[in-house]
Design an enzyme around this catalytic site. Structure first.
Site, mmCIF file in Angstrom:
data_model
loop_
_atom_site.group_PDB
_atom_site.id
_atom_site.type_symbol
_atom_site.label_atom_id
_atom_site.label_comp_id
_atom_site.label_asym_id
_atom_site.label_seq_id
_atom_site.Cartn_x
_atom_site.Cartn_y
_atom_site.Cartn_z
ATOM 1 N N HIS A 46 13.234 -7.910 7.969
ATOM 2 C CA HIS A 46 13.189 -6.356 8.026
ATOM 3 C C HIS A 46 11.717 -6.029 9.168
ATOM 4 C CE1 HIS A 46 11.903 -2.730 6.383
ATOM 5 N NE2 HIS A 46 10.244 -2.992 6.529
ATOM 6 N N GLU A 47 10.877 -6.875 9.438
ATOM 7 C CA GLU A 47 9.661 -6.910 10.590
ATOM 8 C C GLU A 47 10.166 -6.993 11.342
ATOM 9 O OE1 GLU A 47 6.753 -5.975 9.617
ATOM 10 O OE2 GLU A 47 7.425 -5.475 7.634
ATOM 11 N N HIS A 91 11.600 -3.909 13.145
ATOM 12 C CA HIS A 91 10.684 -2.513 13.518
ATOM 13 C C HIS A 91 10.854 -2.704 15.096
ATOM 14 C CE1 HIS A 91 9.198 -0.722 10.283
ATOM 15 N NE2 HIS A 91 8.925 -1.296 9.253
ATOM 16 N N GLU A 137 11.158 3.391 7.927
ATOM 17 C CA GLU A 137 11.635 1.859 7.276
ATOM 18 C C GLU A 137 12.742 2.103 6.656
ATOM 19 O OE1 GLU A 137 9.340 -0.326 6.660
ATOM 20 O OE2 GLU A 137 7.179 0.670 6.404
#
Length: 270
Positions: free
Chosen positions: A132-133, A136, A191
């Protein structure tokens, strides 16, 4: 050199942290001030990349980084073996041995995972968070946020004062940039984009994307039990209904693509 300690999630998680870990993630506070920033808007990607590297180097120098032979570093290296880049951005991984529960990825591909996060997440969940990070980073959310931070606020003087030439930053300013990197908050749209991009990233690297769902669920359970939001929970989830919708969306993708949900295990892998 005076440094300020930032406590992101001590009250709810201190009992889970190993007794020998007492360090806190260190970030200098920004100096206050305002000045003209017209010249700052000429900042190039190359100059911004130099600021990112300087900020990451400062954080690595001012926080306890797990040595290569440390069990935390060994575990993270094993988990990320073969994961070398994201959309052409080279990745590098390190563990900060601190009691905050967090992880973050920088525009240059530097991924920093906190040891206390590793203590409470199993391997699948930890990879879900990392995916997930990195999402970004791939979507350039972290890059755009970092650039905006350089062009506004207390740092604009340093960037603008030299007429477009990268200026030397103080420890206080580097700490402020570090705070922005770790505490960056994104819109719900961003997100969700990071969810989808992180899912694709995990799949492309041969990892089970269920870990993302499982990590989200664990964070929400932690919040429900403690009544306190961890740094990551506060950053990633701003409303329960939307959070559940994101979990449902990732669950549906995993099921549609035929991935089997791993058996749930508590905490770090043995």
């Amino acid at each position: 050199m005076k440094k300020t300690f930032i406590y992101l999630f001590v009250a709810a998680i201190a009992a889970l942290a190993p007794a020998n870990i007492s360090a806190q993630f260190k970030l200098g506070r920004a100096i206050q001030g305002a000045a003209k920033a017209a010249q700052a808007f000429t900042l190039t990607d190359q100059q911004m990349a130099a600021y990112v590297k300087e900020s990451v180097d400062w954080m690595d120098k001012n926080n306890p980084v797990a040595a290569d032979d440390d069990p935390y570093a060994i575990r993270l290296k094993k988990l990320t073996e073969g994961i070398t880049d994201a959309d052409g951005i080279p990745l590098n991984f390190k563990v900060y041995k601190v009691i905050d529960v967090n992880a973050f990825a920088c525009p240059d591909g530097s991924v920093r995972v906190f040891s206390s996060l590793m203590d409470i997440m199993n391997d699948d969940e930890l990879l879900g968070i990392i995916g997930h990070e990195i999402g970004h980073v791939v979507k350039r959310h972290s890059k755009n946020g970092f650039k905006q931070q350089l062009l506004t606020g207390a740092l604009k003087d340093a960037v603008a004062s030299s007429g477009g030439v990268a200026a030397k930053l103080t420890d206080s300013q580097l700490g402020t940039l570090g705070e922005g990197l770790i505490g960056a908050k994104y819109s719900q749209k961003q997100e969700k984009e990071a969810d989808d991009c992180g899912y694709d990233f995990l799949v492309a690297n041969g990892k089970n994307p269920w870990g993302m769902v499982m990590s989200f669920e664990k964070f929400l359970n932690m919040e429900a039990q403690s009544g306190v939001k961890a740094g990551m929970v506060d950053r990633m989830f701003s409303s329960h209904p939307d959070t559940q919708a994101r979990i449902n969306a990732m669950t549906a993708r995993c099921q549609k693509d035929g991935y089997e949900r791993p058996a749930a295990t508590e905490g770090a892998a043995e």
